[in-house]
Design an enzyme around this catalytic site. Structure first.
Site, PDB file in Angstrom:
ATOM      1  N   LYS A 100       0.846  -1.192   0.000  1.00 21.64           N
ATOM      2  CA  LYS A 100       0.000   0.000   0.000  1.00 21.64           C
ATOM      3  C   LYS A 100       0.879   1.238   0.000  1.00 21.64           C
ATOM      4  O   LYS A 100       1.674   1.452   0.913  1.00 21.64           O
ATOM      5  CB  LYS A 100      -0.891  -0.015   1.232  1.00 21.64           C
ATOM      6  CG  LYS A 100      -1.810   1.189   1.339  1.00 21.64           C
ATOM      7  CD  LYS A 100      -2.811   1.003   2.449  1.00 21.64           C
ATOM      8  CE  LYS A 100      -3.676   2.229   2.616  1.00 21.64           C
ATOM      9  NZ  LYS A 100      -4.664   2.045   3.684  1.00 21.64           N
TER      10      LYS A 100
ATOM     11  N   ARG B 100       0.667  10.132   5.894  1.00 22.12           N
ATOM     12  CA  ARG B 100       0.830   8.703   6.195  1.00 22.12           C
ATOM     13  C   ARG B 100       2.144   8.134   5.661  1.00 22.12           C
ATOM     14  O   ARG B 100       2.290   6.932   5.524  1.00 22.12           O
ATOM     15  CB  ARG B 100      -0.367   7.930   5.637  1.00 22.12           C
ATOM     16  CG  ARG B 100      -1.620   8.333   6.373  1.00 22.12           C
ATOM     17  CD  ARG B 100      -2.847   7.543   6.015  1.00 22.12           C
ATOM     18  NE  ARG B 100      -3.926   8.094   6.841  1.00 22.12           N
ATOM     19  CZ  ARG B 100      -5.206   7.947   6.627  1.00 22.12           C
ATOM     20  NH1 ARG B 100      -5.625   7.229   5.605  1.00 22.12           N
ATOM     21  NH2 ARG B 100      -6.101   8.488   7.419  1.00 22.12           N
TER      22      ARG B 100
ATOM     23  N   LYS C 173      -2.012  -1.626  -3.966  1.00 20.42           N
ATOM     24  CA  LYS C 173      -2.929  -0.492  -3.878  1.00 20.42           C
ATOM     25  C   LYS C 173      -2.157   0.805  -3.918  1.00 20.42           C
ATOM     26  O   LYS C 173      -1.198   0.938  -3.169  1.00 20.42           O
ATOM     27  CB  LYS C 173      -3.706  -0.594  -2.566  1.00 20.42           C
ATOM     28  CG  LYS C 173      -4.664   0.535  -2.315  1.00 20.42           C
ATOM     29  CD  LYS C 173      -5.263   0.427  -0.952  1.00 20.42           C
ATOM     30  CE  LYS C 173      -5.995   1.723  -0.684  1.00 20.42           C
ATOM     31  NZ  LYS C 173      -6.279   1.889   0.702  1.00 20.42           N
TER      32      LYS C 173
ATOM     33  N   TYR D 259     -14.993   0.621  -7.298  1.00 18.82           N
ATOM     34  CA  TYR D 259     -16.282   1.311  -7.160  1.00 18.82           C
ATOM     35  C   TYR D 259     -17.135   1.122  -8.415  1.00 18.82           C
ATOM     36  O   TYR D 259     -18.301   1.475  -8.435  1.00 18.82           O
ATOM     37  CB  TYR D 259     -16.046   2.801  -6.864  1.00 18.82           C
ATOM     38  CG  TYR D 259     -15.232   2.975  -5.598  1.00 18.82           C
ATOM     39  CD1 TYR D 259     -15.846   2.885  -4.355  1.00 18.82           C
ATOM     40  CD2 TYR D 259     -13.851   3.143  -5.653  1.00 18.82           C
ATOM     41  CE1 TYR D 259     -15.110   2.982  -3.188  1.00 18.82           C
ATOM     42  CE2 TYR D 259     -13.093   3.247  -4.492  1.00 18.82           C
ATOM     43  CZ  TYR D 259     -13.732   3.159  -3.265  1.00 18.82           C
ATOM     44  OH  TYR D 259     -12.993   3.237  -2.109  1.00 18.82           O
TER      45      TYR D 259
HETATM   46  C1  PBG Z   1      -7.825   2.766   5.330  1.00 20.67           C
HETATM   47  C2  PBG Z   1      -8.045   2.736   3.862  1.00 20.67           C
HETATM   48  C3  PBG Z   1      -7.848   3.743   2.898  1.00 20.67           C
HETATM   49  C4  PBG Z   1      -8.306   3.228   1.688  1.00 20.67           C
HETATM   50  C5  PBG Z   1      -8.737   1.926   1.934  1.00 20.67           C
HETATM   51  N1  PBG Z   1      -8.550   1.643   3.268  1.00 20.67           N
HETATM   52  C6  PBG Z   1      -7.389   5.141   3.033  1.00 20.67           C
HETATM   53  C7  PBG Z   1      -5.994   5.465   3.354  1.00 20.67           C
HETATM   54  O1  PBG Z   1      -5.149   4.618   3.591  1.00 20.67           O
HETATM   55  O2  PBG Z   1      -5.730   6.657   3.395  1.00 20.67           O
HETATM   56  C8  PBG Z   1      -8.340   3.963   0.375  1.00 20.67           C
HETATM   57  C9  PBG Z   1      -9.311   3.432  -0.619  1.00 20.67           C
HETATM   58  C10 PBG Z   1      -9.623   4.346  -1.741  1.00 20.67           C
HETATM   59  O3  PBG Z   1      -9.004   5.406  -1.944  1.00 20.67           O
HETATM   60  O4  PBG Z   1     -10.546   4.006  -2.486  1.00 20.67           O
HETATM   61  N2  PBG Z   1      -6.546   2.783   5.793  1.00 20.67           N
END
Ligand code: PBG
Length: 339
Positions: free
Chosen positions: A194, A216, A247, A329
């Site tokens: 991620k 983050r 992701k 989505y």
């Molecule tokens: C929670 C989380 C996030 C997303 C999925 N789970 C946000 C983030 O990490 O800031 C993002 C999903 C999206 O943008 O569709 N940690």
């Protein structure tokens, strides 16, 4: 001359030679569940996606299943937040209750639950902030909370728990917690690779999980790196992840390709909020300035089928790169488009 175009000449030949086809059974639809009744609140930055109360969620999922999609990922929007995310593991919390009633109404639905703190902490970070350490997230304290959240989701009936906080050791902590309590069969989908991405903006509005301070980057990955995600995936597999995720998806297809080549577990890709919203914005008709000069759809982007064609191209590309499972989505729309 050697001809390369022969197999492109007719629809029949193109169909015959097509290597990648989207399959509804690999798509996962995200949902945001809120407290209340009869709530169907549009999310401005994610057109077409709503925050739903539990009753509305059940209705929507019924339609989703009828359309041919049988997997969802659930995000909760709690009424109250605190600095320890206590609502996230409340046995009667928003997600726990929604999961239980989803599984009661649709026993064969694949329910994935997002396991993170960011929607539940007052500061909006994905972990517990160390006392007196400014902005530092306490990795090991957070692991304890993540294990509690995952266990509460498993108790409610979640089939797959999906830790997304990017704490080191999160899959291991959750696996141990689940096994120690008799939930050996609950699967884990790690948000393994991620990235600290700018493509999450609309989601943070949707899930009300924006940060009060900082960013983050101290736990999500630097997008300049391509080895790090492979190490993260490797670690998650060793810790017991059943599925690993990359992701975002679209700007990270190279990472999906490498992960697919290197590892032999199912790869999921999250086609995130910003990737969806960009296309939505592009496909919107231009604002009407004065009724006389009504905007007529001139450009490709403004034709009614533009969104469909772009979305299916994007989803197909993610699959072609090697994703076995795609969270998007567009999942619900794709079911309609692929009919
Ligand atoms: C929670 C989380 C996030 C997303 C999925 N789970 C946000 C983030 O990490 O800031 C993002 C999903 C999206 O943008 O569709 N940690």
């Amino acid at each position: 001359m050697h001809r390369l175009r022969r197999l492109r000449k007719s629809p029949a030949l193109r169909e015959l030679a097509a290597q990648v086809r989207l399959n509804l059974s690999n798509l996962v639809m995200p949902y945001f569940v809120s407290p209340g009744k009869k709530l169907r609140q549009p999310i401005k930055s994610l057109p077409g996606i709503f925050r739903l109360s539990e009753d509305e969620l059940l209705k929507d999922v019924e339609g989703l299943k009828r359309s041919g999609i049988n997997a969802i990922i659930l995000f909760g929007i709690p009424r109250d937040k605190d600095d320890k995310a206590t609502n996230a593991y409340d046995e009667k919390g928003i997600v726990q209750r929604a999961v239980a009633s989803l599984k009661k109404n649709f026993p064969d639905l694949a329910v994935v639950s997002d396991v993170c703190l960011c929607g539940y902490t007052s500061h909006g970070h994905c972990g517990i902030i160390k006392a007196g350490h400014g902005l530092e997230v306490d990795n090991d304290e957070t692991l304890k909370v993540l294990a509690k959240i995952a266990l509460s989701h498993a108790r409610a009936g979640a089939d797959i728990v999906a830790p997304s906080s990017m704490m080191d050791g999160q899959v291991d902590a959750i696996r141990r917690g689940l096994d120690a309590n008799g939930f050996e069969d609950t699967a884990i989908m790690g948000y393994s690779a991620k990235f600290a991405s700018n493509f999450y903006g609309p989601f943070r509005e949707a899930a009300d999980s924006g940060m009060q301070f900082g960013d983050r980057k101290s736990y999500q990955m630097d997008f300049r790196n391509a080895n790090e995600p492979l190490r993260e995936i490797e670690a998650d597999i060793q810790e017991g992840a059943d599925i690993v995720m990359v992701k975002p998806a679209l700007a990270y297809l190279d990472i999906i390709v490498r992960a697919k080549e290197k590892f032999n577990v199912p790869i999921a890709a999250y086609n995130v909020s910003g990737e969806y919203s960009m296309v939505k914005a592009y496909c919107q008709p231009p604002p009407r300035r004065g009724a006389a000069k009504a905007a007529k759809p001139e450009t490709r982007s403004q034709k009614p089928e533009a969104e469909k064609e772009l979305a299916l191209e994007i989803l197909t590309a993610i699959k072609r790169a090697g994703a076995d499972i795609i969270i998007s989505y567009w999942a619900k729309d794709a079911a309609r488009w692929l009919k």
